[in-house]
Scaffold this motif. Sequence first.
Motif, PDB file in Angstrom:
ATOM      1  N   UNK A   1       0.874  -0.922   0.081  1.00  0.00           N
ATOM      2  CA  UNK A   1      -0.173   0.068   0.072  1.00  0.00           C
ATOM      3  C   UNK A   1       1.024   1.382  -0.139  1.00  0.00           C
ATOM      4  N   UNK A   2       0.292   2.356  -0.424  1.00  0.00           N
ATOM      5  CA  UNK A   2       1.181   3.667  -0.530  1.00  0.00           C
ATOM      6  C   UNK A   2       1.743   4.253   0.798  1.00  0.00           C
ATOM      7  N   UNK A   3       0.850   3.768   1.789  1.00  0.00           N
ATOM      8  CA  UNK A   3       1.354   4.557   3.250  1.00  0.00           C
ATOM      9  C   UNK A   3       2.478   3.644   3.713  1.00  0.00           C
ATOM     10  N   UNK A   4       2.863   2.652   3.305  1.00  0.00           N
ATOM     11  CA  UNK A   4       4.329   1.893   3.717  1.00  0.00           C
ATOM     12  C   UNK A   4       5.270   1.752   2.840  1.00  0.00           C
ATOM     13  N   UNK A   5       6.164   2.589   2.576  1.00  0.00           N
ATOM     14  CA  UNK A   5       7.080   2.519   1.523  1.00  0.00           C
ATOM     15  C   UNK A   5       8.563   2.575   2.135  1.00  0.00           C
ATOM     16  N   UNK A   6       9.467   2.201   1.218  1.00  0.00           N
ATOM     17  CA  UNK A   6      11.021   2.355   1.637  1.00  0.00           C
ATOM     18  C   UNK A   6      11.307   3.768   1.319  1.00  0.00           C
ATOM     19  N   UNK A   7      11.720   4.352   2.509  1.00  0.00           N
ATOM     20  CA  UNK A   7      12.136   5.741   2.310  1.00  0.00           C
ATOM     21  C   UNK A   7      13.050   6.099   1.285  1.00  0.00           C
ATOM     22  N   UNK A   8      14.008   5.248   0.881  1.00  0.00           N
ATOM     23  CA  UNK A   8      14.947   5.581  -0.032  1.00  0.00           C
ATOM     24  C   UNK A   8      14.467   5.243  -1.532  1.00  0.00           C
ATOM     25  N   UNK A   9      13.811   4.340  -1.853  1.00  0.00           N
ATOM     26  CA  UNK A   9      13.389   3.914  -3.132  1.00  0.00           C
ATOM     27  C   UNK A   9      11.702   4.455  -3.531  1.00  0.00           C
TER      28      UNK A   9
ATOM     29  N   UNK B   1       4.063   1.844  23.044  1.00  0.00           N
ATOM     30  CA  UNK B   1       5.197   1.178  23.737  1.00  0.00           C
ATOM     31  C   UNK B   1       5.859   0.472  22.731  1.00  0.00           C
ATOM     32  N   UNK B   2       5.261  -0.138  21.556  1.00  0.00           N
ATOM     33  CA  UNK B   2       6.013  -0.959  20.459  1.00  0.00           C
ATOM     34  C   UNK B   2       6.354   0.328  19.477  1.00  0.00           C
ATOM     35  N   UNK B   3       5.821   1.039  19.131  1.00  0.00           N
ATOM     36  CA  UNK B   3       6.195   1.870  18.091  1.00  0.00           C
ATOM     37  C   UNK B   3       7.187   3.065  18.580  1.00  0.00           C
ATOM     38  N   UNK B   4       7.255   3.276  19.561  1.00  0.00           N
ATOM     39  CA  UNK B   4       8.210   4.537  19.940  1.00  0.00           C
ATOM     40  C   UNK B   4       9.756   3.844  20.488  1.00  0.00           C
ATOM     41  N   UNK B   5       9.709   2.602  20.374  1.00  0.00           N
ATOM     42  CA  UNK B   5      11.143   1.971  20.968  1.00  0.00           C
ATOM     43  C   UNK B   5      11.882   1.922  19.616  1.00  0.00           C
ATOM     44  N   UNK B   6      12.912   2.739  19.405  1.00  0.00           N
ATOM     45  CA  UNK B   6      13.728   2.920  18.176  1.00  0.00           C
ATOM     46  C   UNK B   6      14.382   1.699  17.890  1.00  0.00           C
ATOM     47  N   UNK B   7      14.511   0.802  18.805  1.00  0.00           N
ATOM     48  CA  UNK B   7      15.228  -0.556  18.537  1.00  0.00           C
ATOM     49  C   UNK B   7      14.152  -1.361  17.893  1.00  0.00           C
ATOM     50  N   UNK B   8      12.897  -1.124  18.018  1.00  0.00           N
ATOM     51  CA  UNK B   8      11.732  -2.093  17.668  1.00  0.00           C
ATOM     52  C   UNK B   8      11.419  -2.230  16.123  1.00  0.00           C
ATOM     53  N   UNK B   9      11.066  -3.502  15.706  1.00  0.00           N
ATOM     54  CA  UNK B   9      10.834  -3.409  14.210  1.00  0.00           C
ATOM     55  C   UNK B   9       9.385  -3.117  13.858  1.00  0.00           C
ATOM     56  N   UNK B  10       8.685  -2.532  14.955  1.00  0.00           N
ATOM     57  CA  UNK B  10       7.171  -2.151  14.739  1.00  0.00           C
ATOM     58  C   UNK B  10       7.205  -0.546  14.320  1.00  0.00           C
ATOM     59  N   UNK B  11       6.213  -0.414  13.556  1.00  0.00           N
ATOM     60  CA  UNK B  11       5.878   0.943  13.278  1.00  0.00           C
ATOM     61  C   UNK B  11       4.459   1.023  12.900  1.00  0.00           C
ATOM     62  N   UNK B  12       4.021   2.455  12.673  1.00  0.00           N
ATOM     63  CA  UNK B  12       2.774   2.581  12.233  1.00  0.00           C
ATOM     64  C   UNK B  12       2.928   3.558  11.081  1.00  0.00           C
ATOM     65  N   UNK B  13       1.739   4.033  10.508  1.00  0.00           N
ATOM     66  CA  UNK B  13       1.650   5.064   9.600  1.00  0.00           C
ATOM     67  C   UNK B  13       0.394   6.005   9.603  1.00  0.00           C
ATOM     68  N   UNK B  14       0.270   7.031   9.139  1.00  0.00           N
ATOM     69  CA  UNK B  14      -1.050   7.891   9.409  1.00  0.00           C
ATOM     70  C   UNK B  14      -2.087   7.317   9.194  1.00  0.00           C
ATOM     71  N   UNK B  15      -2.143   6.286   8.248  1.00  0.00           N
ATOM     72  CA  UNK B  15      -3.434   5.499   7.954  1.00  0.00           C
ATOM     73  C   UNK B  15      -3.892   4.797   9.032  1.00  0.00           C
TER      74      UNK B  15
END
Length: 121
Positions: A30-38, A58-72
Motif C-alpha cells: 500500500x502507498x502508506x508503507x514505503x521504503x524511504x530511499x526508493x 510502547x511498541x512503535x516508540x522504541x527505536x530498536x523495535x521493528x514495529x511501526x505505524x503510518x498515518x493511515x
Amino acid sequence: MPHVTIVRGSAENPVYQVGGKSFVFFRTPRPDAVDPETGERYPDVIVFWVGSEADKLALVQDEGSPFFTTPHFDGHPSVLVRACRLGELSRAELAEVVQDAWLSRASARRAKAWLEAHPPA
C-alpha cells in the motif's frame, strides 16, 4: 491460539481471526508503507492488533523495535511490522505479540479461559 480461523483477503493474503474478528493479517503493498530511499511499497507488512493506544505506543516508540505505524493507522489499535524484520524478535517476544493480538480481539469468555490456562509470567 484456540478458535482461530484463517480467511483469505482480496489478494489471497492470510487473515487470522478469532470469533470472526481479525487479529493478525498480511497486508498487500500500500502507498502508506514505503521504503524511504526508493519509494517502493513494502511487500511484506503484517498488521497486529494491540490492546490499547498505550500498548501501540510502547511498541512503535522504541527505536530498536521493528514495529511501526503510518498515518493511515492513526487511531487504529494496531501496529505494523515487516516480515523481513521478524528475526529481530525472539520467539518469546513474537509469541507475546501474537497472544496479545488474539486477546485484544477474542471474546471476554475466550480471553478469560486462555489467561486462566496460561497465566502471565
